[in-house]
Design a protein around this motif. Sequence first.
Motif, PDB file in Angstrom:
ATOM      1  N   MET A   1       0.884  -1.132   0.116  1.00  0.00           N
ATOM      2  CA  MET A   1       0.124   0.031  -0.109  1.00  0.00           C
ATOM      3  C   MET A   1       0.714   1.223   0.024  1.00  0.00           C
ATOM      4  O   MET A   1       1.858   1.355   0.931  1.00  0.00           O
ATOM      5  CB  MET A   1      -1.036   0.252   1.198  1.00  0.00           C
ATOM      6  CG  MET A   1      -1.759   1.273   1.254  1.00  0.00           C
ATOM      7  SD  MET A   1      -2.818   1.158   2.785  1.00  0.00           S
ATOM      8  CE  MET A   1      -3.697   2.838   2.619  1.00  0.00           C
ATOM      9  N   PRO A   2       0.698   2.159  -0.887  1.00  0.00           N
ATOM     10  CA  PRO A   2       1.314   3.126  -0.783  1.00  0.00           C
ATOM     11  C   PRO A   2       1.177   4.125   0.342  1.00  0.00           C
ATOM     12  O   PRO A   2       0.077   4.375   0.814  1.00  0.00           O
ATOM     13  CB  PRO A   2       1.044   3.959  -2.060  1.00  0.00           C
ATOM     14  CG  PRO A   2      -0.085   3.505  -2.500  1.00  0.00           C
ATOM     15  CD  PRO A   2      -0.236   1.998  -2.086  1.00  0.00           C
ATOM     16  N   VAL A   3       2.174   5.020   0.622  1.00  0.00           N
ATOM     17  CA  VAL A   3       2.156   5.944   1.801  1.00  0.00           C
ATOM     18  C   VAL A   3       1.156   7.236   1.343  1.00  0.00           C
ATOM     19  O   VAL A   3       1.780   7.727   0.364  1.00  0.00           O
ATOM     20  CB  VAL A   3       3.586   6.149   2.218  1.00  0.00           C
ATOM     21  CG1 VAL A   3       3.459   7.122   3.561  1.00  0.00           C
ATOM     22  CG2 VAL A   3       4.082   4.832   2.834  1.00  0.00           C
ATOM     23  N   ASN A   4       0.354   7.751   2.026  1.00  0.00           N
ATOM     24  CA  ASN A   4      -0.278   8.767   2.057  1.00  0.00           C
ATOM     25  C   ASN A   4       0.774   9.885   2.367  1.00  0.00           C
ATOM     26  O   ASN A   4       0.648  10.282   3.768  1.00  0.00           O
ATOM     27  CB  ASN A   4      -1.568   8.847   2.436  1.00  0.00           C
ATOM     28  CG  ASN A   4      -2.302  10.162   2.279  1.00  0.00           C
ATOM     29  OD1 ASN A   4      -1.778  11.499   2.296  1.00  0.00           O
ATOM     30  ND2 ASN A   4      -3.620   9.914   1.927  1.00  0.00           N
ATOM     31  N   GLN A   5       1.215  10.585   1.677  1.00  0.00           N
ATOM     32  CA  GLN A   5       2.392  11.699   2.049  1.00  0.00           C
ATOM     33  C   GLN A   5       1.634  13.090   2.798  1.00  0.00           C
ATOM     34  O   GLN A   5       2.323  13.428   3.819  1.00  0.00           O
ATOM     35  CB  GLN A   5       3.298  12.376   0.968  1.00  0.00           C
ATOM     36  CG  GLN A   5       4.052  11.119   0.571  1.00  0.00           C
ATOM     37  CD  GLN A   5       5.029  10.712   1.523  1.00  0.00           C
ATOM     38  OE1 GLN A   5       5.610  11.187   2.313  1.00  0.00           O
ATOM     39  NE2 GLN A   5       5.680   9.446   1.383  1.00  0.00           N
ATOM     40  N   THR A   6       0.360  13.316   2.320  1.00  0.00           N
ATOM     41  CA  THR A   6      -0.233  14.430   3.138  1.00  0.00           C
ATOM     42  C   THR A   6      -0.616  13.896   4.571  1.00  0.00           C
ATOM     43  O   THR A   6      -0.112  14.747   5.487  1.00  0.00           O
ATOM     44  CB  THR A   6      -1.469  14.477   2.280  1.00  0.00           C
ATOM     45  OG1 THR A   6      -1.230  15.033   0.775  1.00  0.00           O
ATOM     46  CG2 THR A   6      -2.118  15.832   2.713  1.00  0.00           C
ATOM     47  N   LEU A   7      -1.114  12.991   4.782  1.00  0.00           N
ATOM     48  CA  LEU A   7      -1.426  12.387   6.072  1.00  0.00           C
ATOM     49  C   LEU A   7       0.050  12.396   6.797  1.00  0.00           C
ATOM     50  O   LEU A   7      -0.117  12.510   8.098  1.00  0.00           O
ATOM     51  CB  LEU A   7      -2.321  11.194   6.264  1.00  0.00           C
ATOM     52  CG  LEU A   7      -3.596  11.173   5.614  1.00  0.00           C
ATOM     53  CD1 LEU A   7      -4.245   9.718   5.683  1.00  0.00           C
ATOM     54  CD2 LEU A   7      -4.587  12.274   6.149  1.00  0.00           C
ATOM     55  N   THR A 100      -0.020   5.083   6.432  1.00  0.00           N
ATOM     56  CA  THR A 100       0.835   3.873   6.062  1.00  0.00           C
ATOM     57  C   THR A 100       0.067   2.594   5.896  1.00  0.00           C
ATOM     58  O   THR A 100       0.293   1.597   5.382  1.00  0.00           O
ATOM     59  CB  THR A 100       1.801   3.570   7.200  1.00  0.00           C
ATOM     60  OG1 THR A 100       1.364   3.347   8.400  1.00  0.00           O
ATOM     61  CG2 THR A 100       2.868   4.630   7.011  1.00  0.00           C
ATOM     62  N   GLY A 101      -1.363   2.648   6.526  1.00  0.00           N
ATOM     63  CA  GLY A 101      -2.359   1.512   6.007  1.00  0.00           C
ATOM     64  C   GLY A 101      -1.830   0.428   7.210  1.00  0.00           C
ATOM     65  O   GLY A 101      -1.874  -1.009   6.814  1.00  0.00           O
ATOM     66  N   ARG A 102      -1.219   0.681   8.482  1.00  0.00           N
ATOM     67  CA  ARG A 102      -0.602  -0.340   9.445  1.00  0.00           C
ATOM     68  C   ARG A 102      -0.800   0.187  10.649  1.00  0.00           C
ATOM     69  O   ARG A 102      -1.080   1.500  10.997  1.00  0.00           O
ATOM     70  CB  ARG A 102       0.604  -0.668   9.208  1.00  0.00           C
ATOM     71  CG  ARG A 102       1.548   0.602   8.970  1.00  0.00           C
ATOM     72  CD  ARG A 102       3.141   0.139   9.027  1.00  0.00           C
ATOM     73  NE  ARG A 102       4.041   1.080   8.755  1.00  0.00           N
ATOM     74  CZ  ARG A 102       4.518   2.083   9.733  1.00  0.00           C
ATOM     75  NH1 ARG A 102       3.823   1.804  10.970  1.00  0.00           N
ATOM     76  NH2 ARG A 102       5.224   3.071   9.710  1.00  0.00           N
ATOM     77  N   VAL A 103      -0.611  -0.367  11.777  1.00  0.00           N
ATOM     78  CA  VAL A 103      -0.427  -0.225  13.049  1.00  0.00           C
ATOM     79  C   VAL A 103       0.859   0.931  13.309  1.00  0.00           C
ATOM     80  O   VAL A 103       1.871   0.659  12.702  1.00  0.00           O
ATOM     81  CB  VAL A 103      -0.513  -1.160  14.146  1.00  0.00           C
ATOM     82  CG1 VAL A 103      -1.728  -1.804  14.249  1.00  0.00           C
ATOM     83  CG2 VAL A 103       0.764  -2.153  13.963  1.00  0.00           C
ATOM     84  N   PRO A 104       0.675   2.028  13.947  1.00  0.00           N
ATOM     85  CA  PRO A 104       1.866   3.078  13.875  1.00  0.00           C
ATOM     86  C   PRO A 104       2.717   2.564  15.104  1.00  0.00           C
ATOM     87  O   PRO A 104       2.988   3.529  15.860  1.00  0.00           O
ATOM     88  CB  PRO A 104       1.003   4.479  13.977  1.00  0.00           C
ATOM     89  CG  PRO A 104      -0.222   3.866  14.728  1.00  0.00           C
ATOM     90  CD  PRO A 104      -0.349   2.444  14.332  1.00  0.00           C
ATOM     91  N   TRP A 105       3.340   1.537  15.051  1.00  0.00           N
ATOM     92  CA  TRP A 105       4.399   1.340  16.095  1.00  0.00           C
ATOM     93  C   TRP A 105       5.508   0.275  15.574  1.00  0.00           C
ATOM     94  O   TRP A 105       5.965  -0.467  16.324  1.00  0.00           O
ATOM     95  CB  TRP A 105       3.950   1.148  17.273  1.00  0.00           C
ATOM     96  CG  TRP A 105       2.777  -0.138  17.519  1.00  0.00           C
ATOM     97  CD1 TRP A 105       3.187  -1.277  17.242  1.00  0.00           C
ATOM     98  CD2 TRP A 105       1.596   0.184  17.779  1.00  0.00           C
ATOM     99  NE1 TRP A 105       1.703  -2.075  17.280  1.00  0.00           N
ATOM    100  CE2 TRP A 105       0.805  -1.055  17.511  1.00  0.00           C
ATOM    101  CE3 TRP A 105       0.686   1.316  17.958  1.00  0.00           C
ATOM    102  CZ2 TRP A 105      -0.587  -1.453  17.940  1.00  0.00           C
ATOM    103  CZ3 TRP A 105      -0.650   1.053  18.171  1.00  0.00           C
ATOM    104  CH2 TRP A 105      -1.274  -0.355  18.000  1.00  0.00           C
ATOM    105  N   SER A 106       5.849   0.523  14.112  1.00  0.00           N
ATOM    106  CA  SER A 106       6.728  -0.478  13.618  1.00  0.00           C
ATOM    107  C   SER A 106       8.333  -0.062  13.671  1.00  0.00           C
ATOM    108  O   SER A 106       9.051  -0.680  13.077  1.00  0.00           O
ATOM    109  CB  SER A 106       6.210  -0.803  12.280  1.00  0.00           C
ATOM    110  OG  SER A 106       6.339   0.262  11.434  1.00  0.00           O
ATOM    111  N   ASN A 107       8.326   1.320  14.202  1.00  0.00           N
ATOM    112  CA  ASN A 107       9.949   1.758  14.337  1.00  0.00           C
ATOM    113  C   ASN A 107      10.150   2.467  15.462  1.00  0.00           C
ATOM    114  O   ASN A 107       9.197   2.657  16.381  1.00  0.00           O
ATOM    115  CB  ASN A 107      10.174   2.475  13.119  1.00  0.00           C
ATOM    116  CG  ASN A 107       9.323   3.575  12.821  1.00  0.00           C
ATOM    117  OD1 ASN A 107       9.126   4.547  13.667  1.00  0.00           O
ATOM    118  ND2 ASN A 107       8.793   3.653  11.621  1.00  0.00           N
ATOM    119  N   MET A 108      11.400   2.851  16.036  1.00  0.00           N
ATOM    120  CA  MET A 108      11.579   3.345  17.203  1.00  0.00           C
ATOM    121  C   MET A 108      10.897   4.750  17.395  1.00  0.00           C
ATOM    122  O   MET A 108      10.432   5.136  18.549  1.00  0.00           O
ATOM    123  CB  MET A 108      12.999   3.566  17.409  1.00  0.00           C
ATOM    124  CG  MET A 108      13.719   2.188  17.742  1.00  0.00           C
ATOM    125  SD  MET A 108      13.203   1.806  19.426  1.00  0.00           S
ATOM    126  CE  MET A 108      13.627   3.275  20.261  1.00  0.00           C
TER     127      MET A 108
END
Length: 312
Positions: A1-7, A100-108
């Motif tokens: 899924m492409p990232v929505n840069q605006t959001l 990103t269409g995912r849970v927002p805790w996949s990086n530090m």
Amino acid sequence: MPVNQTLSTYSDWTYGAAVLVYFLAAVLYLCEAAFARPAKVRAGSLVAAGGTRADGTWAPGRVTRPEKSRAERLGRMGLALNVLGVLLQAGSLVLRGFATGRVPWSNMYEYMSLLTLAGVVTWLVLARMFPVRRLGGFVLVPVVVLMFLGGTVLYAEASPVPPPLQSYWLVVHVSVISVSSGVLLVPGVASVLYLLKSSGRARFVKLPDAEVLDRLAYRSTVFAFPLFTIGIICGAIWAEAAWGRFWGWDPKETVAFVSWVVYAAYLHARATAGWRGRPAAWINSLGFALTVFNLFFINLVTTGLHSYAGVG
């Protein structure tokens, strides 16, 4: 899924706004703690809450209401900004998730945001239960530092889930371990302040009673410890599915286990008569130090199987 840069951009903006609002709230909290004075009392108006005369008729009485000092008004303003900061930070995480269409805790960066949000929400709940609003600055200062580092040193562009994290355990393990770690920041601060208050020095006289700080630290640790335990167990199950073993003494795993032992020792010490008070507070402060150590040193300095969750 492409990232929505605006959001994604809006998410970054709200994150930065939350850091600024938390900073202003911390300043107001610290001003309240520094300039607080015993409340003055002024006469109130006549109310139908007096007493009964000898002849049985009702006599209205006068009530007194404490006058709100300037310091208290600053504290209330800080609390209002604190709530606004929570809304902005939660909005930042939600926008990052939609972008990103995912849970927002996949990086530090995202992990740090969720962790600090959990800590601030815990603080707001405890501030409603205990008369400790003046401690808000001591809680928000480390939160602002963590968020600043998260938004600069640890910042990562919005992107899809990295291959090693494409698992439903990302939702379970990382969310539970980050929330529990965030909650544990609050009793850590409370225990450090307890040690200062119980030292008997005049400079710490404005801190809340030591007994209040002790109960605050204990109750929040009792809540967070089972979550922390579940998070470690879920991590072990995920490790077996991803790496073929439940435990491998990876640096992050090792420090997390040591932290778990320390917090278990704190709860045991807190329930033991001879270890209550300062000895238990020292143990909880050690757990707080290990939590912060695990957040930064382990992720940024050492290398291990959790390195994919670093700054990239």
